[in-house]
Design a protein around this motif. Structure first.
Motif, PDB file in Angstrom:
ATOM      1  N   VAL A 164      35.598  47.087  56.991  1.00  0.00           N
ATOM      2  CA  VAL A 164      36.472  46.064  55.972  1.00  0.00           C
ATOM      3  C   VAL A 164      38.153  46.390  56.455  1.00  0.00           C
ATOM      4  CG1 VAL A 164      37.126  45.721  53.673  1.00  0.00           C
ATOM      5  CG2 VAL A 164      34.850  45.722  54.197  1.00  0.00           C
TER       6      VAL A 164
ATOM      7  N   VAL B 119      40.453  43.506  57.708  1.00  0.00           N
ATOM      8  CA  VAL B 119      41.374  42.947  56.650  1.00  0.00           C
ATOM      9  C   VAL B 119      42.794  43.095  57.349  1.00  0.00           C
ATOM     10  CG1 VAL B 119      42.859  43.808  54.671  1.00  0.00           C
ATOM     11  CG2 VAL B 119      40.405  43.230  54.691  1.00  0.00           C
TER      12      VAL B 119
ATOM     13  N   GLU C  34      42.291  35.723  39.068  1.00  0.00           N
ATOM     14  CA  GLU C  34      41.464  34.401  38.767  1.00  0.00           C
ATOM     15  C   GLU C  34      40.080  34.557  39.381  1.00  0.00           C
ATOM     16  OE1 GLU C  34      43.575  31.147  40.669  1.00  0.00           O
ATOM     17  OE2 GLU C  34      45.199  31.977  39.448  1.00  0.00           O
ATOM     18  N   TYR C  35      39.949  35.633  40.423  1.00  0.00           N
ATOM     19  CA  TYR C  35      38.644  35.759  40.996  1.00  0.00           C
ATOM     20  C   TYR C  35      37.755  36.548  39.973  1.00  0.00           C
ATOM     21  CZ  TYR C  35      34.796  37.574  43.839  1.00  0.00           C
ATOM     22  OH  TYR C  35      33.572  37.836  44.328  1.00  0.00           O
TER      23      TYR C  35
ATOM     24  N   TYR D 170      42.647  43.611  50.850  1.00  0.00           N
ATOM     25  CA  TYR D 170      43.745  42.593  51.334  1.00  0.00           C
ATOM     26  C   TYR D 170      44.806  42.924  50.522  1.00  0.00           C
ATOM     27  CZ  TYR D 170      45.508  38.306  53.058  1.00  0.00           C
ATOM     28  OH  TYR D 170      46.136  37.271  53.644  1.00  0.00           O
TER      29      TYR D 170
ATOM     30  N   LEU E  65      29.054  39.929  45.199  1.00  0.00           N
ATOM     31  CA  LEU E  65      30.318  39.376  44.615  1.00  0.00           C
ATOM     32  C   LEU E  65      31.383  40.460  44.517  1.00  0.00           C
ATOM     33  CD1 LEU E  65      28.562  36.749  42.232  1.00  0.00           C
ATOM     34  CD2 LEU E  65      30.429  36.326  43.929  1.00  0.00           C
TER      35      LEU E  65
ATOM     36  N   GLN F  98      31.401  43.087  46.420  1.00  0.00           N
ATOM     37  CA  GLN F  98      31.789  43.640  47.520  1.00  0.00           C
ATOM     38  C   GLN F  98      32.896  42.701  48.040  1.00  0.00           C
ATOM     39  OE1 GLN F  98      28.345  43.137  50.072  1.00  0.00           O
ATOM     40  NE2 GLN F  98      27.828  45.449  49.610  1.00  0.00           N
ATOM     41  N   ILE F  99      32.951  41.398  47.691  1.00  0.00           N
ATOM     42  CA  ILE F  99      33.917  40.482  48.085  1.00  0.00           C
ATOM     43  C   ILE F  99      35.332  40.994  47.138  1.00  0.00           C
ATOM     44  CG2 ILE F  99      34.654  37.875  47.619  1.00  0.00           C
ATOM     45  CD1 ILE F  99      32.029  36.999  48.164  1.00  0.00           C
TER      46      ILE F  99
ATOM     47  N   VAL G  32      36.958  43.553  49.042  1.00  0.00           N
ATOM     48  CA  VAL G  32      37.903  43.116  50.264  1.00  0.00           C
ATOM     49  C   VAL G  32      38.883  42.525  49.747  1.00  0.00           C
ATOM     50  CG1 VAL G  32      37.833  41.256  52.156  1.00  0.00           C
ATOM     51  CG2 VAL G  32      35.569  42.453  51.593  1.00  0.00           C
ATOM     52  N   ILE G  33      38.669  41.848  48.626  1.00  0.00           N
ATOM     53  CA  ILE G  33      40.191  41.150  48.075  1.00  0.00           C
ATOM     54  C   ILE G  33      41.371  42.238  47.526  1.00  0.00           C
ATOM     55  CG2 ILE G  33      40.979  40.136  45.890  1.00  0.00           C
ATOM     56  CD1 ILE G  33      38.732  38.263  45.928  1.00  0.00           C
TER      57      ILE G  33
ATOM     58  N   ARG H 204      47.606  37.190  41.396  1.00  0.00           N
ATOM     59  CA  ARG H 204      46.753  35.995  40.477  1.00  0.00           C
ATOM     60  C   ARG H 204      45.578  35.662  41.386  1.00  0.00           C
ATOM     61  NH1 ARG H 204      51.673  31.515  40.879  1.00  0.00           N
ATOM     62  NH2 ARG H 204      52.865  32.277  38.815  1.00  0.00           N
ATOM     63  N   LEU H 205      45.512  35.706  42.521  1.00  0.00           N
ATOM     64  CA  LEU H 205      44.154  35.587  43.251  1.00  0.00           C
ATOM     65  C   LEU H 205      43.309  36.281  42.843  1.00  0.00           C
ATOM     66  CD1 LEU H 205      42.077  34.561  45.530  1.00  0.00           C
ATOM     67  CD2 LEU H 205      43.476  36.258  46.978  1.00  0.00           C
TER      68      LEU H 205
END
Lengths: 163, 144
Positions: free
Chosen positions: A81, A85, A115-116, A29, A19, A21-22, A25-26, A111-112
């Motif tokens: 990555v 991306v 919130e994550y 991005y 999680l 690692q995600i 990536v966010i 926001r993304l």
């Protein structure tokens, strides 16, 4: 429907590493997206400054998350990555039609990410299968990063509402 | 009608009932038990709770079908599952075990975040219609 009731918890340390690692990536991005918005026809000095600050901040957040992943004994192929991306940004992020549009894109990124991390913090707190010391370090870092994201989102919203 | 919070367990049930009943047949108690690795009596008990919550219609000896609310919820969960699988394969180069990982971590991600991340992985608008239950992933996972 909410996926975030109090019974949703991070199942294991391996899942927590994934999680995080995600999250890496966010942030990658968000960083690439800010760079794309900057390279387009946005000539407003204040907006450019906001995007430049956001880009630097995403880079810092990415490094902090990566450091947590490595402390947990995992790693990530950074060049893979970055490459994927960049392809995704080219395919999915249209050129902004003006400074406000660029700010709205940036607002979506903040926001993304915020919130994550908020979801992840709640699920970490509900977890009973993660070492206490690891959990404390991860949650403290995530809270700082989440607060940065929401503060920036608020600043951008204020800027958009003033115009 | 009893109000129940959508928990991880509820999400798993709705997802499996959707996959078993999407061709029009009711999902049999035994099939649900087999896919979730639980006993048939515990499935019967859970189906009764889901029926009280208005998410499922359950008929003894025939099986379970989703109400429109249950179907909408199940599709949302499966979209999230597909999204995570795509994320793991595309960005993190995961080649094995992505289905099991997605099953474990999909509950952690909020609906709002999943909605926004859909753009990042170029999720198709008709997802999860192309989800292949026998393979445990979307038919287009490795081709788009």
């Amino acid at each position: 429907m909410t996926a975030l009731d109090s019974r949703v918890a991070v199942p294991s340390e391996d899942d927590l590493a994934r999680l995080l690692q995600i999250g890496v990536v966010i942030e990658e991005y968000a960083e690439e997206k800010s760079a794309r918005l900057l390279s387009d026809e946005v000539d407003d000095a204040e907006v450019r400054e906001t995007l430049e600050e956001a880009l630097d901040e995403s880079d810092e957040h990415r490094r902090r998350l990566l450091s947590l992943v490595r402390e947990m004994g995992d790693d990530i192929d950074e060049s893979h990555v970055e490459e994927r991306v960049r392809e995704a940004i080219e395919a999915t992020v249209p050129s902004p039609v003006g400074p406000d549009d660029a700010l709205r894109h940036q607002l979506d990124s903040e926001r993304l990410a915020g919130e994550y991390y908020d979801s992840l913090i709640n699920a970490c707190r509900a977890s009973e299968s993660i070492d206490e010391e690891t959990l404390e370090t991860v949650v403290e870092t995530l809270e700082e990063i989440r607060d940065d994201e929401f503060e920036d989102a608020e600043k951008i919203e204020t800027a958009l509402n003033q115009e | 009608m009893t109000e129940v919070t959508t928990t991880e367990s509820t999400e798993m049930y709705l997802k499996e009932i959707y996959l078993l009943s999407r061709e029009g047949e009711a999902a049999k108690t035994g099939s649900i038990a087999e896919r979730l690795g639980v006993s048939p009596p515990s499935v019967t008990e859970k189906l009764s709770n889901l029926e009280d919550a208005g998410l499922v219609e359950y008929e003894k000896y025939k099986g379970a079908t989703l109400t429109s609310e249950g179907e909408e919820t199940a599709k949302g969960i499966l979209r999230k599952h597909c999204l995570i699988e795509r994320f793991l394969v595309k960005f993190l180069d995961v080649e094995e075990g992505f289905h099991e990982e997605a099953c474990r971590i999909e509950h952690v991600m909020s609906d709002d975040v999943a909605e926004q991340l859909g753009d990042v992985v170029e999720q198709k608008p008709d997802c999860p219609s192309c989800y292949d239950a026998s393979k445990g992933h979307c038919k287009a996972l490795f081709t788009s």
